[in-house]
Design a protein around this motif. Sequence first.
Motif, short mmCIF file in Angstrom:
data_model
loop_
_atom_site.label_atom_id
_atom_site.label_comp_id
_atom_site.label_asym_id
_atom_site.label_seq_id
_atom_site.Cartn_x
_atom_site.Cartn_y
_atom_site.Cartn_z
N ASP A 154 22.96 57.03 36.95
CA ASP A 154 21.92 57.64 36.12
C ASP A 154 20.88 58.32 37.01
OD1 ASP A 154 20.24 58.29 34.03
OD2 ASP A 154 19.81 56.22 33.44
N ALA A 155 20.42 57.62 38.04
CA ALA A 155 19.41 58.17 38.95
C ALA A 155 19.95 59.37 39.73
CB ALA A 155 18.92 57.09 39.91
N GLU A 156 21.19 59.26 40.19
CA GLU A 156 21.80 60.37 40.94
C GLU A 156 21.90 61.62 40.06
OE1 GLU A 156 22.81 60.60 44.07
OE2 GLU A 156 22.47 58.54 44.71
N ASP A 157 22.30 61.44 38.82
CA ASP A 157 22.42 62.56 37.89
C ASP A 157 21.06 63.20 37.63
OD1 ASP A 157 23.86 64.13 35.72
OD2 ASP A 157 22.38 63.06 34.51
N TRP A 158 20.04 62.36 37.48
CA TRP A 158 18.71 62.89 37.20
C TRP A 158 18.14 63.66 38.40
CZ3 TRP A 158 17.30 63.50 32.49
CH2 TRP A 158 16.00 63.90 32.20
N ASP A 164 16.81 69.11 42.17
CA ASP A 164 17.69 69.84 43.10
C ASP A 164 18.49 68.90 43.99
OD1 ASP A 164 18.77 72.23 43.89
OD2 ASP A 164 16.94 73.04 44.78
N GLY A 165 18.85 67.73 43.45
CA GLY A 165 19.67 66.79 44.19
C GLY A 165 18.92 65.96 45.21
N VAL A 166 17.58 65.94 45.11
CA VAL A 166 16.75 65.26 46.11
C VAL A 166 15.96 64.12 45.47
CG1 VAL A 166 14.79 65.55 47.70
CG2 VAL A 166 16.52 67.37 47.48
N TYR A 167 15.87 62.98 46.16
CA TYR A 167 14.89 61.95 45.82
C TYR A 167 13.62 62.31 46.60
CZ TYR A 167 18.56 59.06 43.73
OH TYR A 167 19.57 58.58 42.93
N VAL A 168 12.66 62.87 45.92
CA VAL A 168 11.50 63.44 46.59
C VAL A 168 10.72 62.38 47.37
CG1 VAL A 168 9.40 64.80 46.28
CG2 VAL A 168 11.38 65.21 44.81
N GLY A 169 10.62 61.18 46.79
CA GLY A 169 9.90 60.11 47.48
C GLY A 169 10.53 59.75 48.81
#
Length: 380
Positions: A154-158, A164-169
């Motif tokens: 779910d998190a990966e899809d979001w 843009d495929g990035v976990y900004v944190g």
Amino acid sequence: MRKTLLLLFSLALSVQGMAQSGRYGTEKDMPVFYQQLKEQLTYPWAWQKKRGTMTFDEWRKEARKQVEATMQLAPPAPLSHDYEVVAREQRDGYEAQKILFNINKWERVEAYLLVPKVKKAPALLMLHDHGAHFSIGKEKMVRPFGVDSTLLADAEDWAVRCYDGVYVGDELAKAGYVVLSIDALFWGDRGRKEGVRYDSQQALAANMMQMGASWGAWITWDDMRAADFLAHLPMVDAARIGCLGFSMGSYRSWMLAAMSDVVKAGAAVCWMNDTEHLMSLTNNQNKGGSAYSMLIPGIRNLMDYPHVASMACPKPMLFFNGDRDKLFPVPGVQAAYGIMREVWSGQGADGRLVTKIWPEKHFFSRAMQAEVKAFFDKNL
């Protein structure tokens, strides 16, 4: 039976006749007098209205009091944060912690804290979006760990859909920032006990209003308390705390920067406009539902959105919007940017306000992320 059918037929003709004659009270869930309602909004607590009657510092102090009065009842502050690490994961140049802390006197929440290998580092509070997607919250900003495969997927899809495929944190933690990400009330671990249901937003907001509170204000109070928690962490340089958010997180970011002295700089991506352009027959804001999470009763009788955001002046602030963002009409973005530029310019802080309309939809692209990072590197 025949009399009943005749009565129903008569009622149907009556309703049809009222519609044809224009005698109705609402259209697309807006009152037919919505334009007149908007004309009644004079925003008496905007800086532009108070200029000449008080200093800017006096206005900012008093305007904040006015806004806080609309945000009651406030959750009681925690007696202590009682910070506890419940899980750890080593990552590229930083440690990911799953933590618990008291966000107010009544709630102990789970959060992600990313800690770089620096004794005293600048810190960022990462404020997640709405997206009508409630199963995850903090995981929209920080890559989760110790979770089941469904939540991770779910998190990966979001991340792909909105970032843009990035976990900004995580990207900012790699760059040396302490990062905190919490769930807003109704998302992730603070979600609905019975499971996700979109319509429950309205019920939650109504129930809180009937008990003297506001769901939208509660989210802002939580963000303020989370910023206070960050400032007390031993690895954080309390003089260098910022906040960042996309979409609803953007709204949360400029609200927090306006209402908290703990926050020294803020970035708001894809949420800024004015009431004139948001309150129309065609905008998403008039559909209820999601809007409840960002509504504070009575606040529009004081100030419009950019007036509230202007309370953050003279802090460094960044505002991005997209020219293809269907949620935020470009004329409203331009009008709001103009109001804020006037405030920062009047306080001799032109260089501390960044506003930009990107050739983009409602999306936080890697190019936008790079400019946001450069903004924080400069100002924190």
